[in-house]
Motif scaffolding. Structure first.
Motif, PDB file in Angstrom:
ATOM      1  N   VAL A 164      29.962  62.521  33.795  1.00  0.00           N
ATOM      2  CA  VAL A 164      28.550  62.524  33.436  1.00  0.00           C
ATOM      3  C   VAL A 164      28.441  62.023  32.004  1.00  0.00           C
ATOM      4  CG1 VAL A 164      26.533  63.989  33.008  1.00  0.00           C
ATOM      5  CG2 VAL A 164      27.987  64.415  34.999  1.00  0.00           C
ATOM      6  N   MET A 165      27.411  61.224  31.720  1.00  0.00           N
ATOM      7  CA  MET A 165      27.192  60.737  30.364  1.00  0.00           C
ATOM      8  C   MET A 165      25.761  61.056  29.943  1.00  0.00           C
ATOM      9  SD  MET A 165      29.099  59.261  28.069  1.00  0.00           S
ATOM     10  CE  MET A 165      30.365  58.506  29.090  1.00  0.00           C
ATOM     11  N   ALA A 218      29.793  52.561  38.233  1.00  0.00           N
ATOM     12  CA  ALA A 218      29.991  52.368  36.802  1.00  0.00           C
ATOM     13  C   ALA A 218      28.738  52.764  36.045  1.00  0.00           C
ATOM     14  CB  ALA A 218      30.339  50.914  36.507  1.00  0.00           C
ATOM     15  N   MET A 219      28.928  53.106  34.778  1.00  0.00           N
ATOM     16  CA  MET A 219      27.828  53.325  33.839  1.00  0.00           C
ATOM     17  C   MET A 219      27.849  52.211  32.802  1.00  0.00           C
ATOM     18  SD  MET A 219      28.263  57.412  33.079  1.00  0.00           S
ATOM     19  CE  MET A 219      30.066  57.386  32.876  1.00  0.00           C
ATOM     20  N   PHE A 220      26.675  51.738  32.470  1.00  0.00           N
ATOM     21  CA  PHE A 220      26.537  50.715  31.444  1.00  0.00           C
ATOM     22  C   PHE A 220      25.585  51.226  30.380  1.00  0.00           C
ATOM     23  CE2 PHE A 220      23.915  47.282  29.719  1.00  0.00           C
ATOM     24  CZ  PHE A 220      24.875  46.427  29.198  1.00  0.00           C
ATOM     25  N   TRP A 221      25.977  51.110  29.105  1.00  0.00           N
ATOM     26  CA  TRP A 221      25.031  51.402  28.033  1.00  0.00           C
ATOM     27  C   TRP A 221      25.337  50.516  26.834  1.00  0.00           C
ATOM     28  CZ3 TRP A 221      29.039  54.654  29.245  1.00  0.00           C
ATOM     29  CH2 TRP A 221      29.900  55.049  28.223  1.00  0.00           C
ATOM     30  N   ARG A 222      24.312  50.252  26.046  1.00  0.00           N
ATOM     31  CA  ARG A 222      24.426  49.283  24.966  1.00  0.00           C
ATOM     32  C   ARG A 222      24.918  49.913  23.666  1.00  0.00           C
ATOM     33  NH1 ARG A 222      23.482  44.311  26.370  1.00  0.00           N
ATOM     34  NH2 ARG A 222      22.042  43.942  28.100  1.00  0.00           N
ATOM     35  N   SER A 223      25.352  49.026  22.812  1.00  0.00           N
ATOM     36  CA  SER A 223      25.886  49.394  21.504  1.00  0.00           C
ATOM     37  C   SER A 223      24.883  50.226  20.712  1.00  0.00           C
ATOM     38  CB  SER A 223      26.215  48.112  20.731  1.00  0.00           C
ATOM     39  OG  SER A 223      26.624  48.385  19.428  1.00  0.00           O
ATOM     40  N   GLY A 224      25.401  51.239  19.984  1.00  0.00           N
ATOM     41  CA  GLY A 224      24.582  52.010  19.067  1.00  0.00           C
ATOM     42  C   GLY A 224      23.855  53.193  19.664  1.00  0.00           C
ATOM     43  N   ILE A 225      23.984  53.421  20.964  1.00  0.00           N
ATOM     44  CA  ILE A 225      23.296  54.540  21.619  1.00  0.00           C
ATOM     45  C   ILE A 225      24.157  55.794  21.488  1.00  0.00           C
ATOM     46  CG2 ILE A 225      22.539  55.441  23.855  1.00  0.00           C
ATOM     47  CD1 ILE A 225      21.688  52.610  24.598  1.00  0.00           C
ATOM     48  N   TRP A 226      23.539  56.888  21.029  1.00  0.00           N
ATOM     49  CA  TRP A 226      24.255  58.163  20.931  1.00  0.00           C
ATOM     50  C   TRP A 226      24.612  58.647  22.337  1.00  0.00           C
ATOM     51  CZ3 TRP A 226      25.855  60.048  16.379  1.00  0.00           C
ATOM     52  CH2 TRP A 226      25.203  59.629  15.204  1.00  0.00           C
ATOM     53  N   HIS A 227      25.834  59.162  22.507  1.00  0.00           N
ATOM     54  CA  HIS A 227      26.244  59.590  23.842  1.00  0.00           C
ATOM     55  C   HIS A 227      27.389  60.592  23.746  1.00  0.00           C
ATOM     56  CE1 HIS A 227      28.871  56.189  22.827  1.00  0.00           C
ATOM     57  NE2 HIS A 227      29.782  56.725  23.627  1.00  0.00           N
ATOM     58  N   VAL A 228      27.602  61.302  24.835  1.00  0.00           N
ATOM     59  CA  VAL A 228      28.757  62.177  24.988  1.00  0.00           C
ATOM     60  C   VAL A 228      29.005  62.360  26.480  1.00  0.00           C
ATOM     61  CG1 VAL A 228      27.451  64.357  24.993  1.00  0.00           C
ATOM     62  CG2 VAL A 228      29.826  64.348  24.208  1.00  0.00           C
ATOM     63  N   GLY A 229      30.274  62.387  26.861  1.00  0.00           N
ATOM     64  CA  GLY A 229      30.617  62.530  28.271  1.00  0.00           C
ATOM     65  C   GLY A 229      31.165  63.899  28.590  1.00  0.00           C
ATOM     66  N   ASP A 230      31.093  64.277  29.855  1.00  0.00           N
ATOM     67  CA  ASP A 230      31.788  65.470  30.335  1.00  0.00           C
ATOM     68  C   ASP A 230      32.232  65.243  31.769  1.00  0.00           C
ATOM     69  OD1 ASP A 230      30.043  67.051  32.370  1.00  0.00           O
ATOM     70  OD2 ASP A 230      28.624  66.593  30.774  1.00  0.00           O
ATOM     71  N   THR A 231      33.200  66.045  32.199  1.00  0.00           N
ATOM     72  CA  THR A 231      33.769  65.877  33.530  1.00  0.00           C
ATOM     73  C   THR A 231      33.561  67.159  34.333  1.00  0.00           C
ATOM     74  OG1 THR A 231      35.935  66.630  32.791  1.00  0.00           O
ATOM     75  CG2 THR A 231      35.512  64.279  32.664  1.00  0.00           C
TER      76      THR A 231
END
Length: 381
Positions: A164-165, A218-231
Motif C-alpha cells: 500500500v502507498m 503497478a503504482m505510478f507517482w511523480r517526482s516530489g510527492i510525499w509518500h510512505v509504503g506499508d505491507t
C-alpha cells in the motif's frame, strides 16, 4: 520478448499517480530475486557500499551472512524472509531487504528492462537523471525513514504479496515545527526529504490518496510527492526510479526525436548532453539513450568471432545511430561502436523491423550483425 512496462497513460504529464497494469512476462520474481542475490554478492565483496540495505526492527544489519544468499544455501525470497524473522530475538516487527541499481549486477535483468522500457523514448522521453531499478522485500508498517519524498518519478510493481502507498500531493499535512531532514541520494545525486519524527498514523487521515495495487499491478507517482509504503502482508516489489533532478524541476523530461529508422540527430545529442549532464561525448550520450538512461552491465559471454548469415530481432530495445565523420555511431543496450556508413540502409531497416523478424546479413554488415548478437539485440540464425 514483446511485452512492456509502460502504460501509455503516464505520457500525460498532468497525471500525478495511478494504479496500472503491465505486461512483461520476462520480469518475474525469480529474475528480480536473482538480481537481488547478485547485488548482495557484490556488496559482500566490498565492491559497492550503496548496493543494498537490510533493516530489521529499524536497525541496519551489516553481517553479510544475514543477507540474501549469505549462508551459501539456495533460498527463495520467502525462505530467506522466514529465516530472517525466525533469527530475531523476540518479535521481528519490521524486516526490509532493499537493493538498488539491480540492472548493474545482472545482465538478464538489464536486457529485460531495456526492452520493457523502450516505449519511454517515443511516449514520454527521458528524465534529466538516470533511471535505475530497485528491489523491496519484507514486511513493515512504514517504509524505513518514514514519510519522504525524492526527486524521482516511480513505477512500482508488486510481484507478490500486498503493498500500500499513501501519498500527499502537497506539504500542507505536515504539522508546524516538524523536523524535515534533507538528504542527497548518493547514486542519483538528487535531493530527498524525510519526516523521521512524524508518525504515519497521525496524518494518515490527511492523505490525498492511497494506492492499493494487487500482485501483478503497478503504482505510478511523480517526482516530489510525499509518500510512505506499508505491507499488509509480506511482499516482493520492484521499482523503476526515473530521476528528474529535483522536486520542482521546471523541465524534468526531454522529448527524444527518434524515428522508426533509429536515427538521432547530432544536434539533439548535444542538447541531451547539456540537459542531463550525464555524458561528455555524442557516443556516450547515444549509448545512454539506447539503455533508456540506465547504467548497465556488459554481456556475460565473450564477443563472438564469426559473422552470422542472418539475424532475428529478439527485443524491442532501441537500436540507435547517428552520423560521425563519414561513418556511423551505432548503439544498443548501453553499448556504442563505430561502423561503416555503407551499412546504413540495412541498419535503418533493422531498427524499424518488428520483434521476431529475420533479416539476411549483406556483405559489409557482418561485423555489425555479429556485434548486435553479442549485445542481445538479435539472435544469429
Amino acid at each position: 520478448m514483446r511485452g512492456t512496462l509502460i502504460n501509455p497513460a503516464i505520457s500525460d504529464r498532468n497525471l500525478h499517480w495511478m494504479v496500472c497494469d503491465w505486461d512483461l512476462a520476462e520480469l518475474d520474481q525469480h529474475l528480480v530475486w536473482q538480481a537481488g542475490l547478485a547485488a548482495a554478492r557484490v556488496r559482500a565483496s566490498g565492491e559497492s557500499t550503496d548496493a543494498l540495505k537490510l533493516l530489521v526492527n529499524g536497525s541496519f544489519v551489516a553481517d553479510p551472512a544475514a543477507w540474501p544468499g549469505g549462508t551459501g544455501a539456495t533460498e527463495s525470497p520467502w525462505e530467506w524472509l522466514d529465516r530472517t524473522v525466525r533469527s530475531v530475538p523476540g518479535e521481528a516487527d519490521a524486516v526490509l531487504y532493499y537493493a538498488r541499481g539491480l540492472q548493474e549486477y545482472h545482465r538478464g535483468l538489464f536486457d529485460v528492462l531495456v526492452g520493457g522500457l523502450a516505449p519511454l523514448l517515443t511516449t514520454v522521453g527521458l528524465p534529466r537523471g538516470y533511471i535505475e531499478s530497485e528491489l523491496f522485500l519484507g514486511r513493515y508498517s512504514a517504509t524505513p525513514g518514514g514519510i519522504h519524498r525524492e526527486g524521482c518519478t516511480n513505477l512500482h510493481m508488486v510481484l507478490q504479496g500486498k503493498k500500500v502507498m499513501h501519498l500527499w500531493i502537497t506539504g500542507d499535512f505536515i504539522p508546524e515545527g516538524t523536523d524535515v531532514r534533507a538528504d542527497t541520494d548518493p547514486l542519483g545525486n538528487v535531493e530527498e526529504e524525510y519526516l523521521p519524527d512524524l508518525a504515519v498514523a497521525d496524518v494518515e487521515h490527511l492523505t490525498t490518496t492511497t494506492l492499493r495495487p494487487g500482485a501483478g499491478q503497478a503504482m505510478f507517482w511523480r517526482s516530489g510527492i510525499w509518500h510512505v509504503g506499508d505491507t499488509p502482508e509480506p511482499s516482493l516489489s520492484f521499482n523503476v526510479a526515473m530521476y528528474t533532478g529535483s522536486f520542482d524541476n521546471p523541465r524534468p523530461w526531454i522529448d527524444v526525436p527518434v524515428g522508426t529508422d533509429g536515427r538521432l540527430p547530432g544536434e539533439w545529442l548535444a542538447e541531451y548532453r547539456e540537459f542531463a549532464g550525464l555524458a561528455k561525448t555524442d557516443a556516450e550520450a547515444l549509448a545512454l539513450v539506447s539503455a533508456l538512461g540506465m547504467r548497465g552491465i556488459a554481456p556475460r559471454d565473450a564477443e563472438p568471432q564469426q559473422a552470422p548469415a542472418a539475424i532475428r530481432r529478439r527485443t524491442p530495445a532501441p537500436l540507435l545511430w547517428t552520423h560521425d565523420d563519414g561513418a556511423l555511431l551505432v548503439a544498443t543496450h548501453g553499448a556504442v561502436r563505430r561502423f561503416p556508413a555503407e551499412t546504413l540502409d540495412w541498419l535503418a531497416g533493422l531498427a524499424g523491423c518488428p520483434v521476431g523478424e529475420t533479416r539476411q546479413v549483406p556483405a559489409g554488415a557482418g561485423d555489425l550483425a555479429r556485434w548486435l548478437t553479442w549485445q542481445s539485440f538479435a539472435d544469429a540464425v
